[in-house]
Write an enzyme that holds these catalytic residues in place. Structure first.
Site, mmCIF file in Angstrom:
data_model
loop_
_atom_site.group_PDB
_atom_site.id
_atom_site.type_symbol
_atom_site.label_atom_id
_atom_site.label_comp_id
_atom_site.label_asym_id
_atom_site.label_seq_id
_atom_site.Cartn_x
_atom_site.Cartn_y
_atom_site.Cartn_z
ATOM 1 N N SER A 142 0.914 -1.242 -0.102
ATOM 2 C CA SER A 142 -0.089 -0.155 0.054
ATOM 3 C C SER A 142 0.770 1.199 -0.154
ATOM 4 O O SER A 142 1.980 1.126 0.431
ATOM 5 C CB SER A 142 -1.047 0.023 1.190
ATOM 6 O OG SER A 142 -1.490 1.207 1.546
ATOM 7 N N TYR A 155 -1.820 -1.091 10.450
ATOM 8 C CA TYR A 155 -1.798 -1.347 8.972
ATOM 9 C C TYR A 155 -0.577 -0.764 8.322
ATOM 10 O O TYR A 155 0.236 -1.708 7.458
ATOM 11 C CB TYR A 155 -3.149 -0.707 8.315
ATOM 12 C CG TYR A 155 -3.309 -0.969 6.991
ATOM 13 C CD1 TYR A 155 -3.793 -2.360 6.277
ATOM 14 C CD2 TYR A 155 -3.116 -0.050 6.113
ATOM 15 C CE1 TYR A 155 -4.027 -2.556 5.041
ATOM 16 C CE2 TYR A 155 -3.174 -0.260 4.542
ATOM 17 C CZ TYR A 155 -3.793 -1.353 4.108
ATOM 18 O OH TYR A 155 -3.839 -1.729 2.823
#
Length: 282
Positions: A142, A155
């Site tokens: 990401s 995350y």
């Protein structure tokens, strides 16, 4: 990788979102597929779609937070097809909220799925990957694996680690025919945030503006190109690339922006009181 047709690919989180889109693109390229997901109904649908593209497909229910289930899936794949040429570590979850509001079990679950599972799959499949003339590992990370973002600490931690793991594997095994890609998209039109647990300080799940969202198919197309071209770090959307460039060349600007935003929002009512403040209050 010169050719995907006829190769064997394992894709995690293949029942929806980016994983499903990558699986279908690999099917269009002629790869036979071994698909893992925790949602058996959606997985069966993805398997049917992939088979309609004329390739062999096996779907297997697998909870990636359970190491024994991962090992069992790897063993089944090796028994069925003898090895794998492409490994796509896509499955991931997130949590939205302030770090001090995040329970230990949320940290454990997220790191198990986002980081420990890819590590285990890579470790258990490296011998078969090394036995191929050419192979590829695609780790779906990401932009949060390149630039720290507020309220997604766990995350971001997992994705930074996944990018670092990808870079290390690429440096270590590139001369032995294994390509490695860290795919770092920005926001994508999936249910990642909608399905995420959230902190007690958050009233509703964060929903990104739709104009910022890429489709899973756009990300899948870029993923397949990265496999063919053996790209290292791939940042997909223009705003994500701009954010990454600012982080690399002018990191102080991002830090300043974060500090100004905090000041504009005013005092943090959820701030943890310091020990001396608690004593004064008493």
């Amino acid at each position: 990788m010169r050719q995907i047709r006829g190769k064997t690919a394992l894709v995690t989180g293949a029942a929806s979102g980016i994983g499903r889109a990558i699986a279908l693109r690999l099917a269009e390229e002629g790869a036979r597929l071994y698909l893992l997901d925790v949602n058996p109904v959606a997985l069966a649908s993805a398997v049917g779609e992939a088979k309609a593209r004329g390739v062999d497909v096996v779907g297997r229910h697998c909870d990636l937070s359970q190491p024994a289930q991962i090992s069992a899936a790897v063993g089944h794949l090796l028994d069925q097809w003898g090895g794998v040429d492409v490994l796509v570590n896509n499955a991931g979850i997130t949590y939205y909220g302030r770090t001090h509001k995040m329970a230990a079990e949320h940290w454990d679950q997220l790191l198990a799925i986002n980081l420990q599972a890819p590590i285990q799959l890579i470790r258990e499949l490296l011998p078969t990957l090394l036995s191929r003339d050419e192979a590829h590992i695609l780790n779906v990370a990401s932009i949060c694996g390149l630039v720290g973002m507020s309220r997604v600490a766990a995350y971001t931690t997992s994705k930074f680690a996944l990018v670092g793991l990808s870079e290390t594997l690429r440096a270590e095994y590139s001369r032995q025919g294994i390509g490695v890609t860290a795919l770092c998209p920005g926001l994508v039109d999936t249910n990642l945030f909608a399905a995420a647990p959230r902190g007690t300080d958050i009233n509703e799940n964060k929903q990104p503006p739709r104009w910022l969202l890429a489709t899973p198919e756009t990300i899948a197309n870029r993923a397949v190109r990265a496999i063919y071209k053996n790209h290292g770090i791939v940042v997909v959307q223009p705003y994500a690339r701009l954010t990454y460039l600012v982080k690399r060349w002018a990191p102080g600007l991002l830090d300043l922006g974060n500090r100004l935003r905090r000041r504009k929002q005013g005092p943090d009512k959820h701030r943890v009181a310091k020990p001396e403040e608690k004593r004064r209050a008493a």
